[in-house]
Write an enzyme that holds these catalytic residues in place. Structure first.
Site, PDB file in Angstrom:
ATOM      1  N   CYS A   1       5.425 -29.160 -12.880  1.00 27.85           N
ATOM      2  CA  CYS A   1       4.138 -28.453 -12.884  1.00 27.85           C
ATOM      3  C   CYS A   1       3.997 -27.779 -14.241  1.00 27.85           C
ATOM      4  O   CYS A   1       4.699 -26.822 -14.545  1.00 27.85           O
ATOM      5  CB  CYS A   1       4.108 -27.411 -11.769  1.00 27.85           C
ATOM      6  SG  CYS A   1       2.803 -26.185 -11.953  1.00 27.85           S
TER       7      CYS A   1
ATOM      8  N   HIS B   1       0.828  -1.206   0.000  1.00 28.89           N
ATOM      9  CA  HIS B   1       0.000   0.000   0.000  1.00 28.89           C
ATOM     10  C   HIS B   1       0.868   1.263   0.000  1.00 28.89           C
ATOM     11  O   HIS B   1       1.923   1.296   0.634  1.00 28.89           O
ATOM     12  CB  HIS B   1      -0.903   0.003   1.235  1.00 28.89           C
ATOM     13  CG  HIS B   1      -1.926  -1.093   1.216  1.00 28.89           C
ATOM     14  ND1 HIS B   1      -3.140  -0.953   0.595  1.00 28.89           N
ATOM     15  CD2 HIS B   1      -1.900  -2.353   1.706  1.00 28.89           C
ATOM     16  CE1 HIS B   1      -3.824  -2.085   0.716  1.00 28.89           C
ATOM     17  NE2 HIS B   1      -3.097  -2.959   1.390  1.00 28.89           N
TER      18      HIS B   1
ATOM     19  N   CYS C   1       0.576 -32.276 -10.897  1.00 28.65           N
ATOM     20  CA  CYS C   1       1.923 -32.337 -10.318  1.00 28.65           C
ATOM     21  C   CYS C   1       1.973 -32.888  -8.913  1.00 28.65           C
ATOM     22  O   CYS C   1       3.040 -33.285  -8.455  1.00 28.65           O
ATOM     23  CB  CYS C   1       2.607 -30.969 -10.385  1.00 28.65           C
ATOM     24  SG  CYS C   1       1.877 -29.714  -9.321  1.00 28.65           S
TER      25      CYS C   1
END
Lengths: 416, 478
Positions: free
Chosen positions: B398, B48, B440
């Site tokens: 993956c 922020h 995966c």
């Protein structure tokens, strides 16, 4: 590196496409397969029922794959396993990576996309609740049980009645787990009728139609799920909750064609199938790039994957040997009432073969109905069907003689 | 001088790292099996700008300072961070003066570059922003960070510089002793001269073990939906909504890895472990998120999750020595903007410790860290060179996030390496993609088992009883 045809994916679609391309005269055909062996997901499908149409016998998945691997070997198809394709460019150069070759590029005359599909995960289903271990897609559980020899759970609830879920209900039971129920959101099953009979009914596993999972309990491992009936807008009905004490939730809620490479390549994709839009030769919107099997649209039987892939292989071979055929005005195929989509999306009567198979799925269960095909106002087919369901693929074979010289729309609909 | 930090979230890790710059003997006690297992793993990942906090508050000061530190820190510690800028969207003409108030508040806090734009100016920069937006506050210094990478990088670097991390070690009691403290834990007793309470949603329980002035942290539950990477480009900036009488609104933001995220809801709950998502929560946030952008594609959600902000009723961070407990320092109530403030909280707490028990600077402190190589973002040339050096970086495990075995091995064998699937996931992104670990997870279970010398049946998702495998095939048959 240069080759005539690169096929991305060495599963049933890629293998059949490769063999067919060789038969059609392509000399150099190369399969790039990301896993360690050819055969794709068939290698973990150890149940039988494959090949009834193709070989007129019941084979297991690995047996079905083995036949095509053998054919590919005999046909002189080259294959590189443990090779992941990173990108495909519109000029048909394919970049891949492997241990042996590092990052490398193959310039191809034609490319066949045969990457298959993936399962829809929990997140896409927005199932509320905690996020413990014990939630698997049915195919993941299948890998644990059939390939690794390990059980992912003991007391199981299955959400979704897709074929893999039904098959896993039986497999988990045979391997010693208790399958408490299969819940299906829709009022009908997403799987084959024969699987409901052979995998659920034969083992006394209840199929709860119009039900879904509304809560998952358990902080570390699943401790239970809550299933509730849904109304006709598919919203859970308060007061109908059933609590199951279980350690596992399997999900079999649909398959998504895996088209990230196609998307990056710029192929036009269908929002209905999530697969590429193809013409009569199964060629995508990128010239010389073809698609077949579950990357194109999700099939019910591997036999039809092989058949479709053979058409893609032959078309890719023709593309590299003869070049692009002169295009005419194609007929646009329209999925009308009851029909969700058609493959292909267009047919050029001037370029089509003697026959053209059009495959499609319906959006609901229809009994005692007709599959109607219109060319403009003219009705070409009006085929009586006792039942059609979303879980089973339908097909219509059209003849060159009836489409030749015609233009406009070919409309597919379920009627009466 | 022995310092014990309770909690290995982003706050605890930032504090531990800062303390390691000086001659302290630092131990971090964590009840979970890994770093980053609480609030730090489930938040917006926003750095922020600092216009939100009340001027003069600790939150305001540490937020702005943290935001300044984040970019140089991301280079030093090699984690993903991008200063993408933010908008606070206003949907009603009559609320526009409140944008001005927010701008003035931000300027008082020292936030740079704030300006107010018309709806059309916003849409020129962000074409997907809703036509209903009439005006917006632009905060160019707002950024996005990977909260896992940030926390793990801080923790890892603290460990390299001598901090001793003890996982699966829950503090159950604290006793005062002469000039220090004895901590009772699930793994025996620990002695410390100084204790730092960075226990997140449990900071009240830890605090109340030593102080008569009681504290109460009420978790503020926030649900999120994460969308496919195809959509990360839908918006480039973080889109906040101007709080109205109908609520605080939700944000729509790209993540630093290119997904699109919508969230969070805000519901106060008593249960510190209730990270369940709810049908109502998800419906609410998607409806609210859809207000900010024209086409929020709900069919592209890949996962949803819930985080608990460690919210304390005074709406400010509570950092300092606890009443009546010399040498016991709270870093509590670290709700939003806690992630943004973490580097500054680390500095601030280290200053407090210095003021209580000064220590010399360490000369051999190594501030820089090289993260795990990420194959997915690499040029073909760089990847080719990496594979030549280590072929494991060619073995894709993956497929959705293109994470290789090389990366997973690195994640396991680094300092404070991964021991669980979630640990591998947060360090490499394996399993974070569109199939959500469907393909995966069996492979990652096998790799973890092989590398850790364990049976696959012992491998867990996130420690405890979160096992993937319950037995062998046919074991359950009579």
């Amino acid at each position: 590196m240069k080759t005539q045809i690169v096929i991305i994916g060495g599963g049933p679609a890629g293998l059949a496409a490769a063999v067919s391309a060789r038969k059609a005269g392509a000399e150099k055909v190369l399969i790039l397969e990301r896993s360690g062996e050819l055969g794709g997901i068939l290698n973990q499908c150890i149940h039988n029922g494959f090949g009834l149409h193709r070989f007129k016998e019941e084979l297991t998945g690995p047996e079905y794959a083995a036949r095509f691997i053998q054919m590919a070997k005999e046909a002189g198809v080259e294959a590189m396993t443990n090779t992941t394709v990173i990108s495909v460019s519109p000029d048909r150069s394919v970049t891949a990576m492997s241990r042996e070759k590092g990052v490398f590029t193959v310039e191809a005359g034609a490319v066949i996309l045969a990457m298959g599909c993936r399962e829809r995960p929990r997140g896409a289903l927005r199932i509320p609740g905690l996020r413990p271990a014990g939630i698997y897609s049915a195919g993941t559980a299948q890998k644990f049980v059939n390939v690794l020899g390990r059980m992912p759970g003991k007391r199981v609830v299955i959400l979704g009645s897709g074929d893999i879920g039904l098959i896993m209900a039986r497999r988990m039971t045979l391997e010693g787990a208790k399958v408490l129920a299969v819940a299906e959101l829709m009022p009908y099953s997403g799987g084959l009728k024969r699987n409901i009979v052979q995998c659920l009914d034969d083992y006394g596993i209840p199929l709860l139609l119009s039900h879904t999972v509304v809560d998952i309990r358990g902080k570390e491992r699943v401790e239970g799920v809550t299933v509730a009936r849904v109304d006709d807008k598919l919203k859970p009905i308060p007061g109908t909750e059933i609590e199951y004490d279980c350690d596992t939730l399997l999900l079999s809620c649909g398959l998504i064609p895996e088209n990230e490479l196609s998307y990056d390549l710029g192929c036009e994709l269908s929002p209905v199938t999530s697969g590429p839009r193809v013409n009569e030769r199964l060629e995508t919107s990128i010239p010389g790039v073809f698609a077949c099997g579950n990357v194109l649209h999700v099939h019910d039987l591997v036999d039809y994957v092989s058949e479709e892939a053979e058409a893609a292989g032959a078309a890719a071979a023709a593309f590299v040997l003869q070049g692009e055929l002169p295009a005419g005005e194609p007929l646009r195929l329209v999925a009308a009432s009851g029909v969700r989509y058609t493959v292909p999306s267009t047919i050029d009567p001037g370029r089509m073969g003697e026959t053209q198979t059009v495959r499609f799925r319906v959006g609901n269960v229809y009994k005692d109905c007709r599959v109607a095909v219109y060319l403009g106002e003219e009705r070409l087919r009006y085929i009586k069907k006792r039942i059609v369901t979303p879980g089973e693929m339908e097909q219509v074979i059209l003849k060159k003689s009836e489409l030749s010289g015609k233009t406009g729309e070919l409309r597919f609909a379920i009627e009466g | 001088m022995k310092v014990i930090v309770i909690g290995a979230g982003v706050t605890g890790c930032a504090i531990a790292r800062e303390l390691c710059r000086s001659q302290y003997e630092v131990t971090v006690l964590e009840k979970a099996s890994d770093l980053c297992e609480g609030t730090s793993k489930a938040n917006s990942g926003i750095v922020h700008a600092g216009f939100d906090a009340v001027p003069g508050s600790l939150m305001a000061r540490l937020n702005v300072r943290g935001s300044e530190l984040m970019e140089p820190l991301s280079r030093e510690l090699d984690f993903a961070y991008r200063r993408n800028g933010a908008f606070v969207l206003c949907f009603e003409k009559e609320n526009e003066p409140r944008l001005q108030e927010l701008k003035e508040r931000g300027e008082k806090n020292g936030v740079k570059g704030l300006r107010i734009l018309t709806g059309d100016e916003v849409r020129a920069m962000e074409p997907q922003v809703s036509d209903k937006v009439t005006a917006a506050l632009r905060a160019p210094t707002s950024g996005i960070v990977c909260p896992f990478e940030l926390t793990i990088a801080l923790g890892e670097n603290a460990a390299v510089n001598g901090a001793d991390f003890r996982f699966n070690t829950a503090v159950t009691g604290i006793r005062r002793k002469d000039n220090g403290w004895t901590l009772e834990t699930s793994k025996g007793e620990f002695e410390a001269d100084i204790v730092i309470n960075a226990a997140g949603v449990y900071a009240d329980r830890i605090h109340n073990m030593v102080s008569e002035e009681k504290m109460e942290i009420i978790p503020r539950k926030g649900e999120y939906c994460l969308m496919d990477k195809k959509l990360g480009g839908l918006v480039d900036s973080t889109l906040f909504q101007l709080p109205t009488q109908y609520g605080k609104g939700v944000l729509v933001t790209p993540t630093v890895h290119g997904n699109l995220m919508v969230g969070p809801t805000a519901v106060d709950i008593p249960d510190k472990e209730n990270t369940a998502t709810t049908a109502e929560g998800m419906a609410e946030l998607l409806q609210r998120g859809a207000k900010s952008v024209k086409n929020l594609p709900l069919n592209q959600i890949i996962t949803s999750f819930t985080g608990l902000r460690a919210h304390e009723s005074h709406d400010d961070f509570i950092i300092g020595e606890a009443a009546g407990a010399p040498g016991f320092i709270d870093a509590a109530g670290i709700a939003s903007p806690g992630l943004s403030s973490a580097p500054a909280i680390g500095e601030y707490v280290a200053e407090i410790v210095q003021s209580i028990a000064p220590a010399e600077k360490k000369e051999n402190f190594i501030g820089a860290r090289t993260g795990i190589p990420h194959v997915a973002g690499m040029s073909p040339e760089a990847l080719h060179a990496l594979i030549e050096k280590d072929p494991a970086f060619a073995n894709v495990i993956c497929r959705c996030e293109r994470v290789t075995e090389g990366e997973i091995l690195a994640a396991i064998h680094r300092p404070l390496g991964a021991t669980t699937l979630d640990g591998v996931k947060r360090r490499t992104r394996a399993g974070m993609g569109r199939c959500q670990a469907g393909f995966c997870s069996p492979s990652v279970v096998e790799i973890l088992a092989r590398e850790l010398g364990k049976d696959p049946g012992e491998i867990t998702k996130a420690g405890g009883e979160s096992r993937f495998i319950t037995g062998y095939d046919k074991e359950g048959l009579a």
